[in-house]
Design a protein around this motif. Structure first.
Motif, short mmCIF file in Angstrom:
data_model
loop_
_atom_site.label_atom_id
_atom_site.label_comp_id
_atom_site.label_asym_id
_atom_site.label_seq_id
_atom_site.Cartn_x
_atom_site.Cartn_y
_atom_site.Cartn_z
N PRO A 135 0.82 -1.21 0.00
CA PRO A 135 0.00 0.00 0.00
C PRO A 135 0.86 1.27 0.00
CG PRO A 135 -0.89 -1.58 1.54
CD PRO A 135 0.38 -2.17 1.02
N GLY A 136 0.65 2.11 -1.00
CA GLY A 136 1.38 3.38 -1.08
C GLY A 136 2.73 3.27 -1.76
N HIS A 137 3.17 2.09 -2.11
CA HIS A 137 4.48 1.91 -2.76
C HIS A 137 4.26 1.51 -4.22
CE1 HIS A 137 8.74 -0.13 -2.57
NE2 HIS A 137 8.64 0.80 -3.51
N PHE A 138 4.50 2.46 -5.11
CA PHE A 138 4.25 2.23 -6.53
C PHE A 138 5.56 2.01 -7.26
CE2 PHE A 138 0.56 4.52 -5.09
CZ PHE A 138 -0.49 3.92 -5.76
N VAL A 139 5.52 1.12 -8.25
CA VAL A 139 6.70 0.94 -9.07
C VAL A 139 6.28 0.76 -10.53
CG1 VAL A 139 6.76 -1.54 -8.62
CG2 VAL A 139 8.85 -0.37 -9.36
N ARG A 140 7.03 1.35 -11.42
CA ARG A 140 6.72 1.25 -12.85
C ARG A 140 7.68 0.24 -13.47
NH1 ARG A 140 4.86 4.91 -17.04
NH2 ARG A 140 4.24 6.43 -15.49
N CYS A 141 7.36 -1.03 -13.28
CA CYS A 141 8.26 -2.08 -13.78
C CYS A 141 7.46 -3.36 -13.91
CB CYS A 141 9.43 -2.28 -12.81
SG CYS A 141 10.64 -3.45 -13.42
N LEU A 142 7.84 -4.18 -14.91
CA LEU A 142 7.15 -5.45 -15.13
C LEU A 142 7.66 -6.54 -14.21
CD1 LEU A 142 7.02 -5.58 -19.03
CD2 LEU A 142 5.09 -5.26 -17.48
N LYS A 143 8.89 -6.36 -13.76
CA LYS A 143 9.54 -7.43 -13.01
C LYS A 143 8.86 -7.64 -11.65
CE LYS A 143 13.80 -6.99 -11.05
NZ LYS A 143 13.92 -7.73 -9.80
N GLU A 144 8.60 -8.87 -11.33
CA GLU A 144 8.04 -9.16 -10.02
C GLU A 144 9.15 -9.08 -8.97
OE1 GLU A 144 4.98 -9.61 -9.12
OE2 GLU A 144 4.22 -9.42 -11.16
N VAL A 145 8.86 -8.46 -7.85
CA VAL A 145 9.88 -8.34 -6.81
C VAL A 145 9.99 -9.65 -6.03
CG1 VAL A 145 10.68 -6.98 -4.87
CG2 VAL A 145 9.26 -5.95 -6.64
#
Lengths: 315, 325
Positions: B315-325
């Motif tokens: 929640p509240g942490h956005f990332v612009r990437c396809l890779k799964e963390v």
């Protein structure tokens, strides 16, 4: 600051002495015997000798030079015109107001119209207002003033008959010379102030002023213009020097008995006191104009003022 | 509107010799009242452009806000007229500029430059403005007698303090600090930052802090947005980003910090250079430099990039990437 002005005035005296020596020497070296020029080739040798003694041209060069410098700088006497027997100083005094009217009003027009046009063009950078102003300015920068003057005479004096073509009989005679004399300067000043404004228009402190919520008009007037003034003053100072020294052409075209015309007639007639007197006077006028210009810099820019008062070497 | 400042899908372009520079590409940010947001990214990533867009002080020639919304305290700034903006700039939102050497008008006394902003907004009387400007100078640690001095008589650190005094003079609710310490040397940096923090806490100002310096972010900010090629590639709270960086670029940034503990011989860097903003790569802007890049990251033939639009990983942490963390 006071010390700086005194230093500059002392320098000015040196410059004037140097100018006097150079122009006197040049006029001395002009071929031909002044007495013969005045009396004609048929004059007898006794008459010529008497004339030479009267003018003092029979003496050696150095004696003549020091005599001239002595009279000019210690007695403030430029001597009498050889041809007209009128004191050069008196004549300059009579003619100066006419030249100054043309030059002075021309300068006012130049500063006001030229700077406003430059600001207008700069604040509309890249738009048609800018291009139009700059094209018109380019035309008048390139057009020689005597040509502009003739065209103006043909149009406004001969065809439309709004103003007299020449002379100084009424005040309307001055309208055309003032306008024609200032057009070139206006054009140069407009281009100069435009580029000076464009230099500062992107300065960070302009963004700061805008970020304060300052109105755009005030930003231009209070922040941009003072910072753009340096090159504008330089241009105007040069123009001021040309008020007197450049007056010959216009005065000739409009038949105005001013200083420029006086010097031209002096040159044509090898009238040494007239030519030397005019040149020394021009040099004095130009030096004073430059001094005023430098004082304007200091008045406007605290950094330059600090330089002057601390007595550091000024570039 | 729950957030004090909310930027939605902001797009800004510069036009230069017929080239279009895509400076800001669909940036969305939000900031609560009294909070501090750090904008981190390389030079030219579009950080300053975002700040200038909020103030609407982008250069007239060449810069254009193409689309987006900027909501400040419930009002969309991009729909305001220039006249309405005059009252917001300097008073509701103020900006501290990057280079103190050039941010002050060299021909005006520093005091008058502070009074100017006061007279525009809070104070009607000239005397009172001079008095208040003197107070502001003292607040940033400059004796009030120096009111009548010119910027060239001040050192760089003192000029930056004047700039800060100017920005804070009208108690702005939003402060945009554009690399306020970059031009200063390290000891002065700490002083200036400390002062900005104190003043912010005293006035309960919301702040956007633009910086290259992750250490400054850790000390000062509540949340962080990492900007790359005009896009927010990752955003979240300071803890989210520092403890669980998700985007390869953010990881690269942290990886570039030398660690004192390990005693490393070489500095790490992110390979390659930021993309040419006139010609951004299709798909994810970072793929040419990304060690995890796959074909999907390069976008499809139409230039689109399905999926690379930002995901919320916690929640509240956005990332612009396809890779799964």
């Amino acid at each position: 600051m006071g010390r700086y002005v005194i230093k500059r005035v002392l320098w000015m005296i040196l410059i004037l002495v140097a100018a006097a020596i150079v122009v006197f020497t040049l006029m001395y070296l002009v071929p031909g015997d002044p007495a013969e020029l005045l009396l004609g080739v048929e004059a007898s040798e006794e008459v010529l000798a008497a004339k030479r003694a009267e003018l003092g041209t029979d003496r050696p060069y150095l004696i003549q030079l020091f005599d001239y410098l002595y009279h000019v700088f210690l007695k403030f006497d430029f001597g009498d015109s050889w041809r007209y027997r009128v004191n050069v100083m008196t004549e300059l005094g009579q003619r100066l107001p006419r030249t100054l009217i043309i030059g002075g009003f021309g300068m006012i027009l130049n500063v006001v119209v030229g700077t406003v046009l430059g600001i207008f063009a700069a604040t509309h950078e890249g738009k048609w207002q800018d291009s139009l102003t700059m094209v018109i300015a380019m035309v008048f920068v390139s057009a020689p003033s005597f040509w502009v003057a003739w065209m103006a005479i043909i149009l406004f004096a001969q065809t439309l008959m709004w103003v007299p073509p020449s002379g100084i009989s009424t005040w309307t005679c001055y309208i055309l010379p003032v306008i024609c004399g200032s057009l070139g300067g206006i054009a140069i000043n407009a281009r100069q102030s435009r580029s000076a404004m464009l230099e500062v228009i992107r300065a960070d402190y302009i963004t700061t002023a805008r970020a304060k919520g300052q109105r755009e008009k005030v930003v231009v007037r209070r922040h941009m213009l003072p910072n753009a003034m340096m090159p504008i003053i330089t241009g105007v100072g040069g123009g001021l020097a040309m008020v007197v020294a450049g007056s010959a052409v216009l005065e000739q075209v409009f038949s105005i008995p001013g200083i420029g015309q006086y010097m031209l007639s002096g040159v044509n007639q090898r009238d040494r006191p007239v030519v030397c007197g005019c040149v020394v006077f021009f040099a004095a006028f130009t030096s004073i104009a430059m001094l005023i210009m430098d004082l304007c810099y200091a008045f406007l820019d605290p950094r330059i003022k600090a330089q002057y008062s601390s007595g550091r070497k000024v570039k | 509107m729950e957030n004090f400042l909310e930027i939605r899908d902001l797009v800004v372009e510069y036009t230069q010799n017929r080239d279009t520079v895509h400076a800001v590409n669909s940036v969305s940010l939000s900031l609560g009242k009294g909070k501090t947001l750090g904008l981190v990214g390389e030079t030219g990533a579009g950080k300053t452009t975002i700040a200038k867009s909020i103030m609407r002080i982008l250069p007239d020639v060449g810069a254009r806000i193409v689309s987006g919304e900027i909501w400040l305290d419930g009002e969309n700034l991009l729909e305001k007229t220039e006249d309405e903006m005059y009252d917001i700039r300097g008073s509701k939102a103020a900006m501290i500029f990057q280079d103190p050497m050039t941010a002050l008008n060299p021909l005006m006394t520093v005091g008058d430059q502070i009074s100017e902003v006061l007279l525009l907004h809070n104070v009607k009387d000239k005397k009172e403005a001079m008095e208040k400007a003197g107070d502001m100078l003292e607040m940033v640690g400059i004796p009030r007698e120096r009111y009548v001095e010119y910027p060239h008589q001040f050192s760089g650190g003192m000029k930056q303090r004047v700039v800060i005094a100017m920005a804070l003079a009208c108690d702005p609710e939003l402060l945009l600090a554009d690399e306020p310490t970059t031009a200063l040397d390290v000891t002065i940096q700490a002083q200036v930052l400390d002062m900005i923090r104190k003043l912010r806490d005293k006035l309960n100002t919301s702040m956007i802090l633009i910086t290259h310096d992750l250490g400054v972010v850790a000390e000062t900010c509540d949340s962080v947005a990492v900007i790359y090629a005009g896009q927010v590639v990752e955003s979240g709270t300071k803890e989210d980003l520092f403890d669980h960086p998700a985007h390869p670029y953010t990881k690269g940034l942290f990886g570039s910090l030398p660690s004192m503990a390990v005693g490393e011989k070489r500095l790490h860097s992110i390979k390659g250079l930021p993309p040419d903003p006139t010609n951004l790569p299709t798909g994810c802007a970072f793929w040419p430099r990304c060690p995890y890049a796959t074909d999907a990251c390069k976008g499809d033939s139409a230039g689109g990039a399905p999926g690379i639009s930002g995901r919320e990983i916690t929640p509240g942490h956005f990332v612009r990437c396809l890779k799964e963390v």
